[in-house]
Design an enzyme around this catalytic site. Structure first.
Site, mmCIF file in Angstrom:
data_model
loop_
_atom_site.group_PDB
_atom_site.id
_atom_site.type_symbol
_atom_site.label_atom_id
_atom_site.label_comp_id
_atom_site.label_asym_id
_atom_site.label_seq_id
_atom_site.Cartn_x
_atom_site.Cartn_y
_atom_site.Cartn_z
ATOM 1 N N GLY A 50 2.364 -14.758 -7.331
ATOM 2 C CA GLY A 50 3.746 -14.686 -6.878
ATOM 3 C C GLY A 50 4.804 -14.723 -7.952
ATOM 4 O O GLY A 50 5.992 -14.573 -7.657
ATOM 5 N N PRO A 54 -2.195 -14.286 -10.423
ATOM 6 C CA PRO A 54 -1.092 -13.372 -10.708
ATOM 7 C C PRO A 54 -1.496 -11.932 -10.465
ATOM 8 O O PRO A 54 -2.630 -11.541 -10.720
ATOM 9 C CB PRO A 54 -0.822 -13.604 -12.199
ATOM 10 C CG PRO A 54 -2.137 -14.049 -12.749
ATOM 11 C CD PRO A 54 -2.819 -14.824 -11.645
ATOM 12 N N GLY A 55 -0.562 -11.160 -9.947
ATOM 13 C CA GLY A 55 -0.795 -9.723 -9.789
ATOM 14 C C GLY A 55 0.335 -9.008 -10.500
ATOM 15 O O GLY A 55 0.217 -8.535 -11.621
ATOM 16 N N ARG A 56 1.492 -8.977 -9.833
ATOM 17 C CA ARG A 56 2.664 -8.244 -10.320
ATOM 18 C C ARG A 56 3.020 -8.559 -11.785
ATOM 19 O O ARG A 56 3.281 -7.653 -12.564
ATOM 20 C CB ARG A 56 3.853 -8.619 -9.434
ATOM 21 C CG ARG A 56 5.104 -7.831 -9.714
ATOM 22 C CD ARG A 56 6.288 -8.399 -8.913
ATOM 23 N NE ARG A 56 5.964 -8.831 -7.600
ATOM 24 C CZ ARG A 56 6.127 -8.101 -6.489
ATOM 25 N NH1 ARG A 56 6.655 -6.920 -6.565
ATOM 26 N NH2 ARG A 56 5.796 -8.592 -5.306
ATOM 27 N N ARG A 68 7.599 1.114 -2.088
ATOM 28 C CA ARG A 68 8.413 -0.108 -2.231
ATOM 29 C C ARG A 68 9.898 0.084 -1.915
ATOM 30 O O ARG A 68 10.484 -0.745 -1.219
ATOM 31 C CB ARG A 68 8.220 -0.736 -3.621
ATOM 32 C CG ARG A 68 6.743 -1.041 -3.948
ATOM 33 C CD ARG A 68 6.558 -1.897 -5.188
ATOM 34 N NE ARG A 68 7.021 -3.247 -4.961
ATOM 35 C CZ ARG A 68 8.181 -3.711 -5.363
ATOM 36 N NH1 ARG A 68 9.005 -2.967 -6.055
ATOM 37 N NH2 ARG A 68 8.531 -4.943 -5.079
ATOM 38 N N TYR A 105 10.873 -2.185 1.212
ATOM 39 C CA TYR A 105 11.581 -3.439 0.895
ATOM 40 C C TYR A 105 12.958 -3.204 0.279
ATOM 41 O O TYR A 105 13.523 -4.136 -0.290
ATOM 42 C CB TYR A 105 10.799 -4.272 -0.118
ATOM 43 C CG TYR A 105 9.314 -4.361 0.074
ATOM 44 C CD1 TYR A 105 8.765 -5.150 1.085
ATOM 45 C CD2 TYR A 105 8.448 -3.715 -0.802
ATOM 46 C CE1 TYR A 105 7.385 -5.255 1.221
ATOM 47 C CE2 TYR A 105 7.069 -3.822 -0.669
ATOM 48 C CZ TYR A 105 6.552 -4.591 0.346
ATOM 49 O OH TYR A 105 5.202 -4.703 0.472
ATOM 50 N N CYS A 152 9.123 13.661 5.524
ATOM 51 C CA CYS A 152 10.098 13.877 6.590
ATOM 52 C C CYS A 152 10.553 12.578 7.233
ATOM 53 O O CYS A 152 10.246 12.293 8.399
ATOM 54 C CB CYS A 152 9.499 14.818 7.617
ATOM 55 S SG CYS A 152 9.204 16.405 6.847
ATOM 56 N N GLU A 153 11.236 11.769 6.470
ATOM 57 C CA GLU A 153 11.857 10.541 6.971
ATOM 58 C C GLU A 153 13.058 10.281 6.099
ATOM 59 O O GLU A 153 12.970 10.421 4.868
ATOM 60 C CB GLU A 153 10.918 9.340 6.795
ATOM 61 C CG GLU A 153 9.680 9.403 7.608
ATOM 62 C CD GLU A 153 9.288 8.049 8.199
ATOM 63 O OE1 GLU A 153 10.128 7.142 8.257
ATOM 64 O OE2 GLU A 153 8.134 7.949 8.612
HETATM 65 N N1 LLP Z 1 -2.544 -14.350 -3.975
HETATM 66 C C1 LLP Z 1 -2.355 -14.104 -2.674
HETATM 67 C C2 LLP Z 1 -3.059 -14.914 -1.685
HETATM 68 C C3 LLP Z 1 -1.477 -13.073 -2.282
HETATM 69 O O1 LLP Z 1 -1.280 -12.845 -0.984
HETATM 70 C C4 LLP Z 1 -0.798 -12.310 -3.260
HETATM 71 C C5 LLP Z 1 0.108 -11.231 -2.881
HETATM 72 C C6 LLP Z 1 -1.045 -12.597 -4.619
HETATM 73 C C7 LLP Z 1 -1.924 -13.633 -4.938
HETATM 74 C C8 LLP Z 1 -0.407 -11.843 -5.737
HETATM 75 O O2 LLP Z 1 0.972 -11.964 -5.728
HETATM 76 P P1 LLP Z 1 1.806 -11.403 -6.976
HETATM 77 O O3 LLP Z 1 1.477 -12.254 -8.178
HETATM 78 O O4 LLP Z 1 1.431 -10.010 -7.196
HETATM 79 O O5 LLP Z 1 3.215 -11.556 -6.543
HETATM 80 N N2 LLP Z 1 3.582 -5.290 -1.524
HETATM 81 C C9 LLP Z 1 4.542 -6.273 -1.983
HETATM 82 C C10 LLP Z 1 3.866 -7.516 -2.508
HETATM 83 C C11 LLP Z 1 2.891 -8.114 -1.526
HETATM 84 C C12 LLP Z 1 2.224 -9.348 -2.054
HETATM 85 C C13 LLP Z 1 1.091 -9.778 -1.183
HETATM 86 N N3 LLP Z 1 0.356 -10.905 -1.677
HETATM 87 C C14 LLP Z 1 5.437 -5.631 -3.043
HETATM 88 O O6 LLP Z 1 5.299 -4.431 -3.296
HETATM 89 O O7 LLP Z 1 6.318 -6.276 -3.575
#
Ligand code: LLP
Length: 450
Positions: A269, A307-309, A345, A349, A379-380
């Site tokens: 997150g 971490p992802g993003r 995105r 959002y 087409c949106e």
């Molecule tokens: N762990 C869990 C349990 C999660 O549900 C998520 C993301 C992460 C880790 C990784 O979160 P991050 O570090 O990437 O923020 N599609 C949306 C984001 C959806 C996130 C879902 N869960 C976007 O494009 O912003």
């Protein structure tokens, strides 16, 4: 307009013109996408050449930029036993997962499909997998048990019973954490906030102790951790600290009850800057780590983070070619060959992504600034990348880059309007490698029957 994922900044216009200098980063936000001789490059590779070779729309990622981010976090947590379990959903490309595994990352998965991705890209990392998700199916639980993953992050008491049955049947023991819902408010877009009581995720923290004591008695279940994830694109560190403070108290209670809790999973997150405001990933990582370390200090747990993003978003861009420009009344539209099915995105959002011309010099490094909507062919009316944005003029046939598309870009792509998914290129060690070919219409129709 305040848009989720960053503000909508006005470029610094100089007398109506903006000059792109050589070797400059076009914003105060460090990204691998910089101009060299008025041409946008990624980790030294010329993006116009990549577009020529691989076509558009094209996702381009820098492995170096991913490495930098992983190393930043690893350095900050160096004194703390920890594993970074990269959130596969952010960018699930096998080649990207392989880079991350090579840096010592584990993985956070949410489906049997993501488990299979880890198996195919980094089988040795299967033992460093945590498995979250509110709707795990029996086959997914079985596959995770067979893979001897590190831990299930269990999201309900009903799921606990199913894992217990599946594990007993397979003669295995499942290490579990309960994903607790700490009722902490994380200021982010409502679709990606998860840590409030009203959300579907996790088990209310007040009920957690009871659920753990029950779990400890279930066959095939070994409670070893507590996990929490409060949402995504969170820019301040306080919500993480608050959530982990609640987790810490729970760990202490559970230990007093005789449970041997040795993992705390703080979830993912941690956010980034999508606009062109100053952003210092190193300082942000330091603040994030300091907040977490201070809350967990002396607890004696192995810390897991998901971490992802933060790791992959800024390492990627979506290259698109401008098909047409048109004027409708007062509106000036720039129609790109990428659309909401490639990068959803902004549509989903109202997220902000910076848009840069790939050739900064036009005709001699200067372009007029114009206020436009950048849209795709779908087409949106929701199919837009920017609305009323002041940008250097983009003409038909030219290339543009949508920045910060390395996370939740391709992984959220769809086939809407029967459009094929774009190709993906990874730049690593000075080489650009096609890591996913562009789909063909044949690929698209393969599962269908007339
Ligand atoms: N762990 C869990 C349990 C999660 O549900 C998520 C993301 C992460 C880790 C990784 O979160 P991050 O570090 O990437 O923020 N599609 C949306 C984001 C959806 C996130 C879902 N869960 C976007 O494009 O912003």
């Amino acid at each position: 307009m305040e848009a989720y994922g960053g503000r909508n900044p006005q470029p610094g216009a100089i007398g109506g013109l903006r000059r792109y200098d050589s070797k400059v980063n076009p914003s105060a936000c460090p990204r691998p996408f910089v101009y060299a001789d008025h041409r946008l490059t990624c980790s030294g590779m010329d993006l116009a050449e990549l577009a020529e070779e691989f076509g558009t729309p094209l996702y381009v990622y820098s492995a170096d930029a991913i490495r930098e981010r992983v190393e930043l976090l690893q350095r900050e947590f160096a004194g703390t036993p920890h594993t970074l379990c990269y959130a596969v959903k952010a960018n699930s490309a096998l080649a990207v997962l392989k880079v991350l595994a090579g840096l010592g990352c584990g993985f956070d998965i949410v489906s049997g499909g993501e488990l299979e991705r880890v198996r195919r890209s980094a089988p040795a990392a299967l033992h460093e997998v945590v498995f979250a998700g509110v709707g795990k199916q029996a086959w997914e639980i079985d596959a995770a048990l067979q893979s001897d993953i590190l831990m299930f992050n269990v999201e309900s008491e009903a799921e606990l019973d199913v894992i217990s049955q599946r594990a007993s049947r397979a003669g295995k023991s499942a290490r579990i954490a309960l994903r607790v819902n700490p009722d902490v408010f994380a200021e982010t877009h409502p679709y990606i906030s998860t840590g409030l009581r009203e959300h579907k995720f996790g088990i209310a923290i007040e009920r957690a102790r009871h659920a753990y004591l029950r779990a400890a008695k279930l066959p095939g279940i070994e409670p070893v951790g507590v996990s929490v994830h409060i949402g995504s694109q969170i820019r301040s560190v306080e919500p993480f600290a608050q959530a982990l403070q609640r987790v810490r108290s729970l760990v202490e209670e559970l230990r007093a009850d005789g449970l041997s809790i040795r993992y705390v999973d703080g979830g993912g997150g941690f956010g980034i800057e999508y606009g062109n405001q100053a952003f210092d990933p190193a300082a942000s990582a330091a603040a994030y780590a300091a907040a977490i370390r201070s809350v967990l200090n002396g607890l004696g747990v192995h810390l897991l983070l998901e971490p992802g993003r933060f790791l992959v978003a800024q390492a990627g861009a979506l290259l698109t070619r401008i098909l047409y420009t048109k004027q409708n009344g007062a509106k000036h539209f720039v129609v790109a060959d990428a659309a909401m099915n490639d990068l959803i995105r902004p549509a989903l959002y109202q997220a902000h992504h910076e848009i840069l011309p790939v050739l900064g010099g036009f005709p001699e490094s200067e372009r007029p600034l114009v206020t436009v909507d950048v849209v795709g062919p779908v087409c949106e009316s929701g199919d837009f990348f920017a609305r009323d944005r002041t940008l250097p003029e983009l003409r038909s046939g030219e290339l543009a880059a949508l920045l910060d598309a390395g996370a939740y870009g391709f992984s959220l792509a769809s086939h809407y309007n029967t459009r094929v998914n774009p190709a993906e290129v990874l730049i690593d060690h000075g080489q650009a490698r096609l890591i996913r070919r562009r789909e063909t219409l044949e690929d698209l129709f393969a599962p269908e029957v007339v």
